[in-house]
Design a protein around this motif. Sequence first.
Motif, short mmCIF file in Angstrom:
data_model
loop_
_atom_site.label_atom_id
_atom_site.label_comp_id
_atom_site.label_asym_id
_atom_site.label_seq_id
_atom_site.Cartn_x
_atom_site.Cartn_y
_atom_site.Cartn_z
N LEU A 169 44.27 25.29 32.32
CA LEU A 169 44.89 24.90 33.58
C LEU A 169 44.31 25.68 34.75
O LEU A 169 44.00 25.11 35.80
CB LEU A 169 46.40 25.13 33.49
N ILE A 170 44.15 26.99 34.58
CA ILE A 170 43.58 27.80 35.66
C ILE A 170 42.12 27.41 35.91
O ILE A 170 41.66 27.32 37.05
CB ILE A 170 43.69 29.29 35.32
N SER A 171 41.39 27.16 34.83
CA SER A 171 40.00 26.76 34.96
C SER A 171 39.87 25.48 35.79
O SER A 171 39.03 25.37 36.68
CB SER A 171 39.37 26.56 33.57
N ASN A 209 24.36 35.47 42.45
CA ASN A 209 25.34 34.74 41.64
C ASN A 209 26.68 35.47 41.61
O ASN A 209 27.75 34.86 41.73
CB ASN A 209 24.82 34.56 40.22
N TRP A 210 26.64 36.80 41.42
CA TRP A 210 27.88 37.55 41.31
C TRP A 210 28.60 37.63 42.66
O TRP A 210 29.83 37.69 42.71
CB TRP A 210 27.62 38.96 40.78
N PHE A 211 27.85 37.62 43.76
CA PHE A 211 28.48 37.61 45.09
C PHE A 211 29.31 36.34 45.27
O PHE A 211 30.38 36.36 45.89
CB PHE A 211 27.40 37.69 46.18
N VAL A 212 28.82 35.23 44.72
CA VAL A 212 29.55 33.96 44.80
C VAL A 212 30.71 33.93 43.81
O VAL A 212 31.79 33.41 44.09
CB VAL A 212 28.60 32.78 44.53
N ARG A 213 30.50 34.52 42.64
CA ARG A 213 31.52 34.48 41.58
C ARG A 213 32.77 35.30 41.90
O ARG A 213 33.88 34.87 41.61
CB ARG A 213 30.92 35.02 40.27
N TRP A 214 32.57 36.49 42.49
CA TRP A 214 33.68 37.43 42.59
C TRP A 214 34.93 36.88 43.26
O TRP A 214 36.05 37.12 42.78
CB TRP A 214 33.23 38.71 43.29
N GLY A 241 41.44 33.87 40.39
CA GLY A 241 42.06 33.65 39.08
C GLY A 241 42.96 34.80 38.68
O GLY A 241 44.02 34.61 38.10
N LEU A 242 42.52 36.03 39.00
CA LEU A 242 43.34 37.21 38.69
C LEU A 242 44.68 37.14 39.44
O LEU A 242 45.74 37.39 38.85
CB LEU A 242 42.58 38.47 39.08
N VAL A 295 41.47 35.52 34.90
CA VAL A 295 40.06 35.92 35.06
C VAL A 295 39.16 35.08 34.15
O VAL A 295 38.11 34.59 34.57
CB VAL A 295 39.91 37.42 34.75
N TRP A 296 39.61 34.91 32.90
CA TRP A 296 38.77 34.16 31.95
C TRP A 296 38.63 32.70 32.37
O TRP A 296 37.54 32.13 32.31
CB TRP A 296 39.37 34.26 30.55
N GLY A 297 39.74 32.09 32.82
CA GLY A 297 39.68 30.71 33.28
C GLY A 297 38.74 30.55 34.46
O GLY A 297 37.97 29.59 34.53
N SER A 298 38.78 31.49 35.38
CA SER A 298 37.89 31.45 36.54
C SER A 298 36.43 31.61 36.15
O SER A 298 35.55 30.89 36.63
CB SER A 298 38.28 32.53 37.54
N MET A 299 36.15 32.55 35.26
CA MET A 299 34.77 32.80 34.84
C MET A 299 34.19 31.59 34.13
O MET A 299 33.04 31.21 34.36
CB MET A 299 34.71 34.03 33.93
N MET A 300 34.99 30.96 33.27
CA MET A 300 34.50 29.77 32.57
C MET A 300 34.24 28.62 33.55
O MET A 300 33.27 27.88 33.42
CB MET A 300 35.52 29.33 31.52
#
Length: 294
Positions: free
Chosen positions: A184-186, A210-215, A221-222, A281-286
């Motif tokens: 759901l979060i993803s 990439n990490w600048f965009v991801r954070w 998500g957190l 966090v995991w949903g956002s990262m995926m």
Amino acid sequence: MKINTVFRHLRESLRNILRNSWMTFASVSAVTVTLLLVGVFVVLMLNMNKIATDIEEDVEVKVFINLEADEPAIAKLGAELESIAGVESVAYSSKEQELQSLIEDLGEDFSLFEQDNPLYNTYTVKASDPKRTDFVADNAAILDSVNSVEYGEERVDQLFTFFEAARNVGIVLIVGLLFTAMFLISNTIKITIVARRKEIEIMKLVGATNWFVRWPFILEGLWLGVLGSIVPITLITLGYSYAYDLISPKLQNYFFSLLEITPFIYQVNLIILLLGTLIGVWGSMMSVRKFLKI
């Protein structure tokens, strides 16, 4: 990472949550329901495990000694019982003590048997591992001076089977609920990413890593996970406190009990908060990794 960059990511993630208020509400609501169910299952499972452990530890083998056995034979039997592999303790009880226990449990009517006591001298044998009770009972039954052995074989086996199955089912349900929350979060983060695709493309063109965009998405998500854990923590704390005060007095005459409110409820709350943070966090990262492919 520079401190200014950290604050920038924090501001961006909070701004995204406020900007997409309806999606935030939907996501937090989904996480709240999921974590509430997970929390209830965790409380039930841990208390069931406590009760199961109490019951398992109370399982004992009752060894009835032949009436004709003299004191040396009884002492020898006690030593042989203690030598059986897996035996934790052996306690002797004379037939007089057995009768007194019977009178205390069932009433003074049984005091009539004091003149002609029909009971046996016994040994109460406890296995170090409750699941080895049948092994201990089988080995005790073949010893000299033993009349019979009792430990409720069928009920004990059924009890162990039930508790094992209940634990496995509970674990499967909790894992399933956690994956549902991650999904759901993803999906919520994916919708946010679609709406901001152009912005992300511009950030990449001007040299953003990439990490600048991801954070910002990971932090978003957190926050969703943390916000979604507030209501479950509150409801489970209040609910368990009420249930404990209601049920515990009724269990005082039994050999098992519920887990004490403290520190148990703090441990459960910490689990819920960590799970909320993890699935957010995991949903956002995926979502970022698979959808943006940056």
